[in-house]
Design a protein around this motif. Structure first.
Motif, PDB file in Angstrom:
ATOM      1  N   TYR A 403       0.838  -1.203   0.000  1.00  0.00           N
ATOM      2  CA  TYR A 403       0.000   0.000   0.000  1.00  0.00           C
ATOM      3  C   TYR A 403       0.875   1.256   0.000  1.00  0.00           C
ATOM      4  CZ  TYR A 403      -3.471   3.474   1.185  1.00  0.00           C
ATOM      5  OH  TYR A 403      -4.274   4.595   1.149  1.00  0.00           O
ATOM      6  N   PRO A 404       0.635   2.200  -0.917  1.00  0.00           N
ATOM      7  CA  PRO A 404       1.491   3.402  -1.017  1.00  0.00           C
ATOM      8  C   PRO A 404       1.049   4.541  -0.103  1.00  0.00           C
ATOM      9  CG  PRO A 404      -0.065   3.358  -2.843  1.00  0.00           C
ATOM     10  CD  PRO A 404      -0.317   2.121  -2.035  1.00  0.00           C
ATOM     11  N   GLY A 405       1.197   4.342   1.190  1.00  0.00           N
ATOM     12  CA  GLY A 405       0.799   5.371   2.142  1.00  0.00           C
ATOM     13  C   GLY A 405       0.484   4.755   3.487  1.00  0.00           C
ATOM     14  N   ARG A 406      -0.412   5.410   4.224  1.00  0.00           N
ATOM     15  CA  ARG A 406      -0.829   4.929   5.556  1.00  0.00           C
ATOM     16  C   ARG A 406      -2.315   4.568   5.512  1.00  0.00           C
ATOM     17  NH1 ARG A 406      -1.426   7.895  11.447  1.00  0.00           N
ATOM     18  NH2 ARG A 406      -0.210   6.387  12.623  1.00  0.00           N
ATOM     19  N   PRO A 407      -2.659   3.277   5.489  1.00  0.00           N
ATOM     20  CA  PRO A 407      -4.042   2.883   5.302  1.00  0.00           C
ATOM     21  C   PRO A 407      -4.821   2.774   6.616  1.00  0.00           C
ATOM     22  CG  PRO A 407      -2.680   0.943   5.345  1.00  0.00           C
ATOM     23  CD  PRO A 407      -1.750   2.120   5.527  1.00  0.00           C
ATOM     24  N   LEU A 408      -6.133   2.645   6.473  1.00  0.00           N
ATOM     25  CA  LEU A 408      -7.024   2.256   7.559  1.00  0.00           C
ATOM     26  C   LEU A 408      -7.290   0.770   7.371  1.00  0.00           C
ATOM     27  CD1 LEU A 408      -8.670   3.578   9.897  1.00  0.00           C
ATOM     28  CD2 LEU A 408     -10.572   3.795   8.281  1.00  0.00           C
ATOM     29  N   ILE A 409      -7.235  -0.005   8.439  1.00  0.00           N
ATOM     30  CA  ILE A 409      -7.440  -1.449   8.341  1.00  0.00           C
ATOM     31  C   ILE A 409      -8.764  -1.809   9.011  1.00  0.00           C
ATOM     32  CG2 ILE A 409      -6.498  -3.724   8.858  1.00  0.00           C
ATOM     33  CD1 ILE A 409      -4.820  -1.950   6.933  1.00  0.00           C
ATOM     34  N   ASN A 410      -9.647  -2.418   8.266  1.00  0.00           N
ATOM     35  CA  ASN A 410     -10.990  -2.742   8.718  1.00  0.00           C
ATOM     36  C   ASN A 410     -11.178  -4.251   8.713  1.00  0.00           C
ATOM     37  OD1 ASN A 410     -13.722  -2.600   9.290  1.00  0.00           O
ATOM     38  ND2 ASN A 410     -14.338  -1.822   7.295  1.00  0.00           N
ATOM     39  N   SER A 411     -11.148  -4.923   9.864  1.00  0.00           N
ATOM     40  CA  SER A 411     -11.185  -4.495  11.254  1.00  0.00           C
ATOM     41  C   SER A 411     -10.793  -5.698  12.095  1.00  0.00           C
ATOM     42  CB  SER A 411     -12.591  -4.010  11.629  1.00  0.00           C
ATOM     43  OG  SER A 411     -13.531  -5.057  11.337  1.00  0.00           O
ATOM     44  N   ALA A 412     -10.744  -5.540  13.429  1.00  0.00           N
ATOM     45  CA  ALA A 412     -10.414  -6.652  14.331  1.00  0.00           C
ATOM     46  C   ALA A 412     -11.319  -6.621  15.549  1.00  0.00           C
ATOM     47  CB  ALA A 412      -8.954  -6.556  14.772  1.00  0.00           C
ATOM     48  N   ARG A 413     -11.766  -7.793  15.969  1.00  0.00           N
ATOM     49  CA  ARG A 413     -12.512  -7.892  17.221  1.00  0.00           C
ATOM     50  C   ARG A 413     -11.545  -7.870  18.403  1.00  0.00           C
ATOM     51  NH1 ARG A 413     -15.677 -13.330  16.965  1.00  0.00           N
ATOM     52  NH2 ARG A 413     -13.614 -13.958  16.201  1.00  0.00           N
ATOM     53  N   ALA A 414     -12.064  -7.567  19.568  1.00  0.00           N
ATOM     54  CA  ALA A 414     -11.241  -7.574  20.782  1.00  0.00           C
ATOM     55  C   ALA A 414     -11.137  -9.000  21.312  1.00  0.00           C
ATOM     56  CB  ALA A 414     -11.831  -6.638  21.825  1.00  0.00           C
ATOM     57  N   VAL A 415     -10.651  -9.870  20.460  1.00  0.00           N
ATOM     58  CA  VAL A 415     -10.389 -11.271  20.783  1.00  0.00           C
ATOM     59  C   VAL A 415      -8.898 -11.464  20.592  1.00  0.00           C
ATOM     60  CG1 VAL A 415     -10.813 -13.662  20.128  1.00  0.00           C
ATOM     61  CG2 VAL A 415     -12.685 -11.990  20.013  1.00  0.00           C
ATOM     62  N   GLU A 416      -8.214 -12.018  21.565  1.00  0.00           N
ATOM     63  CA  GLU A 416      -6.757 -11.936  21.613  1.00  0.00           C
ATOM     64  C   GLU A 416      -6.065 -12.386  20.335  1.00  0.00           C
ATOM     65  OE1 GLU A 416      -2.963 -12.717  24.500  1.00  0.00           O
ATOM     66  OE2 GLU A 416      -4.951 -13.359  25.131  1.00  0.00           O
ATOM     67  N   GLU A 417      -6.320 -13.603  19.861  1.00  0.00           N
ATOM     68  CA  GLU A 417      -5.597 -14.095  18.689  1.00  0.00           C
ATOM     69  C   GLU A 417      -5.855 -13.219  17.469  1.00  0.00           C
ATOM     70  OE1 GLU A 417      -5.068 -18.125  15.958  1.00  0.00           O
ATOM     71  OE2 GLU A 417      -6.474 -18.122  17.638  1.00  0.00           O
ATOM     72  N   GLU A 418      -7.127 -12.883  17.238  1.00  0.00           N
ATOM     73  CA  GLU A 418      -7.487 -12.066  16.076  1.00  0.00           C
ATOM     74  C   GLU A 418      -6.914 -10.663  16.188  1.00  0.00           C
ATOM     75  OE1 GLU A 418     -11.535 -10.015  14.310  1.00  0.00           O
ATOM     76  OE2 GLU A 418     -11.671 -12.076  15.065  1.00  0.00           O
ATOM     77  N   PHE A 419      -7.062 -10.045  17.343  1.00  0.00           N
ATOM     78  CA  PHE A 419      -6.592  -8.669  17.511  1.00  0.00           C
ATOM     79  C   PHE A 419      -5.075  -8.595  17.380  1.00  0.00           C
ATOM     80  CE2 PHE A 419      -4.885  -5.181  19.988  1.00  0.00           C
ATOM     81  CZ  PHE A 419      -5.635  -4.108  19.533  1.00  0.00           C
TER      82      PHE A 419
END
Length: 770
Positions: A403-419
């Motif tokens: 990605y050529p810049g600073r992206p927004l990443i959508n998304s993660a749950r507040a679950v340890e492995e996933e987050f």
């Protein structure tokens, strides 16, 4: 020297980097590149190293700036790549004095897709080959310098860091007088993008003298937390007799360096036109000093190559690049139709989107190549940052890396492995992570959401991801399924009260309900009142957008304003937005009522004149200029086929002069001139003067374009001009390139100087009229 050792040194003192090699070796009579001189005259390289060290340099650069396989292949030396790099390091290390050795890596000279043909992976593999040898040979640091595109610089950074986590790494961009790189990146964008990455220092070099570069450097210093490096040129080159010289004296140069030290520079050197005398004066002025303390601003923002979106103002993130429920978009993704995605993206931006959420649907059916191409095309051509809604971990990492810049990443749950997995990607590749206010189960109450937020913050702290890299989704659930929207509003208010940013998917609230626009609009208004930072929404929905604007007005919260670069001429709008189908239909309508020459002269050429004005005034940047040119060119080609032979509008011969393999600028000019209806005869790069003159004699063009990127090759322009005069070829010459300015171009005999890619059209028009 280990990375942490050099970092400790820089806490206590400012280091003096050496000066120019290419221009100084040329001044000493050499005509080859420094990389060639490493092979043919290594003693000359060593002598110059020694002179810089004796003048006060604490660090010297290896003569490997152009020693990457892609660059070397342009001069037939690719097979010598390893020998050049190894020999260059060994020459530098043979200096008996105690001095740091910085491995120097420069760009390829080729633009990335969709502006050019190079891919991230080609860049990455190319730079890794050079970096691996430099590190094997024991350099103390690596400096990536004179890069003009943020994606190519990111690829070089990744290539180095994947080889070694322990090498001290410096990343530079080169800025023009307007404070932007060739592809539109400004210092704030550079700062926020590379502050996320594992570089030790960032900075700038080349193209500008110390006075012109200072305000750009000061802007960078305000927003970065990294160490800072700088290497200005010794002014703009001028012609004295038969020699090209640089006007800023060592004394004048050193005086300016005091200002750079005050702005926070930790490593100070000099670039084109400088010599050991400049280094001696710099060392005298700042060589004994420690670095200044500085405080940098933090901004909550995402970016693309030429755009920054700050969440201090309300941000609209377009939701319509999601194939769910959209048959036409699903088919476009299946067919790998990037142009359809661009059309949908631009429609959202035209209606007020500041960023775009990109979702590929069933990701296992989509190729990585299409994902990569789509993200690159959207980033460069649509000119807004992206939110990457990619669920498969491997696919997400693949796209984030590119990605050529600073992206927004959508998304993660507040679950340890996933987050932790997603947060670790954000930490490694940069960006801001949307964090869902939920754990394993969907929360009904505000209290459940609050616990998830607190847990996510704990996990982020544990892995070293700061809270300003997180934006929280308060969870919007469908009211038609019985959910209570007030729990979401409570969560928004809580996030705002503790200084955390928020974003949600607005359309979820009305799923399955009638009159969805009214429900969405009302809920958005309530959310804005409670402190919502941004929303993933449909900007084309006038009811929702009207509610948003009214709510922001009533709550005294300003919204980001994006200037619409449009005019009353629909042809101009079609060209600027890349709406090829609409442009071709409009041209068909004109063909039915006007003759082809009239269409070109009265409609298409004026459109490209206006595009040139927009580019020259900084209202559009190179990616948008190239898109406009590519779109207009197809219209010109269609109309030109209808013109009787012998009635063509004129020829334009263009070439990069002998000894110079750089052709980015030349290729851009060729594209722009072709898009304005001229027949372009592109002779390529490294073209002998005799061949250029022969072509001019044969083709009788309206004008000749000559490009010289390097100071060492600029005199070739005079060689061509003088050769044309001897043959009485009275054809105007326009010259351009990084080594030139208006004074030097005129001194070399050119009639015109191309400051930007669109100047050629302006001067062609002038010549034809006279």
């Amino acid at each position: 020297m280990r990375r942490n050792e050099l970092s400790e040194i820089l806490k206590d003192r400012v280091l003096i980097l050496d000066g120019a090699y290419g221009t100084e070796l040329m001044r000493r009579g050499f005509k080859e590149s420094p990389e060639e001189i490493v092979l043919s005259h290594p003693e000359a390289i060593k002598k110059l190293h020694e002179e810089y060290v004796n003048a006060g340099s604490n660090a010297i650069l290896t003569s490997t700036f152009g020693a990457n396989p892609i660059k070397l292949s342009k001069i037939g030396l690719e097979s010598y790549h390893e020998k050049i790099v190894r020999d260059a390091v060994r020459i530098a290390k043979s200096i008996s004095k105690d001095v740091l050795i910085f491995g120097d890596i420069g760009p390829t000279g080729d633009l990335p897709y969709p502006l050019g043909e190079r891919t991230f992976d080609e860049y990455y593999d190319n730079f890794q080959k050079t970096a691996s040898i430099l590190i094997e040979e024991g350099v103390d640091a690596i400096i990536l310098e004179t890069f003009t595109d943020i994606l190519e610089l990111k690829a070089a950074y990744m290539a180095v860091r994947d080889i070694s986590k322990d090498i001290f790494l410096i990343a530079h961009l080169t800025f023009e007088k307007n404070g932007r790189t060739l592809t539109g990146t400004d210092p704030v964008n550079f700062a926020i993008t590379f502050d996320d990455l594992d570089v030790d220092a960032i900075g700038m070099n080349c193209s500008l003298g110390p006075e012109e570069m200072l305000p750009i450097f000061e802007e960078l210093s305000k927003y970065t937390h990294k160490l800072l490096t700088v290497e200005p040129d010794a002014g703009a080159p001028i012609l004295k007799g038969e020699k090209v010289e640089y006007p800023v004296t060592p004394e004048e140069f050193a005086i300016h360096m005091d200002s750079y030290w005050e702005a926070g520079a930790n490593i100070i050197g000099s670039c084109c036109g400088s010599n050991p005398l400049h280094t001696r004066k710099i060392s005298t002025v700042v060589g004994k000093r420690g670095p200044v303390d500085r405080e940098s601003k933090k901004i909550f923002a995402i970016s693309g190559p030429s755009s920054v979106v700050n969440f201090d103002k309300f941000v609209v993130i377009g939701e319509r690049l999601n194939p769910a429920g959209k048959k036409r978009l699903s088919q476009a993704i299946k067919d790998e139709d990037v142009n359809y995605l661009i059309d949908q993206a631009r429609d959202q931006v035209d209606h007020g989107a500041h960023a775009l959420d990109v979702n590929f649907g069933v990701e296992q059916t989509v190729s990585r190549n299409f994902m990569s191409k789509s993200v690159a095309a959207l980033s460069y051509k649509v000119n807004v940052p992206l939110s990457l809604d990619i669920q498969t971990y491997d696919f997400l990492e693949f796209v984030m890396k590119r990605y050529p810049g600073r992206p927004l990443i959508n998304s993660a749950r507040a679950v340890e492995e996933e987050f932790v997995k997603r947060a670790s990607l954000v930490k490694k590749y940069g960006g801001i992570l949307i964090t869902l206010s939920m754990g394993e189960r969907v929360p009904e109450s505000f209290e459940e959401r609050k616990k998830s937020i607190e847990y996510a913050l704990e996990m982020a702290e544990r892995i070293g991801l700061t809270r300003d890299r997180l934006i929280f989704d308060p969870i919007v659930l469908a009211i038609g399924a019985g959910s209570d929207a007030r729990e979401t509003l409570k969560t928004i208010k809580y996030l705002d009260s503790v200084g955390l940013k928020s974003v949600f998917g607005l359309s979820n609230i009305s799923f399955g309900m009638p009159d969805r626009s009214y429900i969405n609009g009302a809920f958005l208004a309530m959310s804005i009142l409670n402190g919502l930072s941004s929303a993933i929404m449909n900007p084309i929905d006038e009811i929702v957008m009207g509610n948003m604007k009214a709510s922001l007005l009533l709550t005294k919260r300003s919204q980001i304003e994006i200037e619409k670069i449009q005019g009353t001429d629909e042809l101009l709008n079609f060209v600027l937005t890349g709406a090829e189908d609409k442009l071709m239909k409009a041209v068909d309508d004109l063909i039915s009522v006007e003759d082809p020459v009239s269409i070109i002269e009265n409609h298409l050429k004026p459109v490209m004149d206006r595009v040139g004005d927009l580019y020259g005034s900084g209202k559009i940047f190179l990616p948008q200029l190239i898109l406009a040119a590519q779109t207009a060119q197809k219209a010109f080609e269609k109309v030109q086929k209808l013109i009787p032979s012998g009635s063509e509008t004129g020829k334009f011969v263009i070439a990069t002069v002998k000894g110079d393999v750089h052709d980015i600028g030349k290729n851009i000019v060729a594209t722009i001139v072709k898009s304005a209806g001229y027949r372009v005869i592109d002779l390529g790069r490294d073209v002998p003067s005799e061949r250029i003159i022969e072509t001019v004699e044969k083709e009788n063009p309206v004008m000749v374009g000559l490009s010289a990127m390097m100071t060492t090759t600029a005199p070739r322009i005079k060689e061509v001009v003088d050769g044309m005069k001897k043959k009485h070829l009275n054809v105007p010459v326009i010259a351009g390139g990084a080594s030139l300015n208006e004074t030097l171009a005129k001194d070399l005999g050119a009639d015109f100087y191309a400051k930007s890619a669109t100047d050629a059209i302006k001067y062609l028009k002038m010549v034809i009229r006279t």
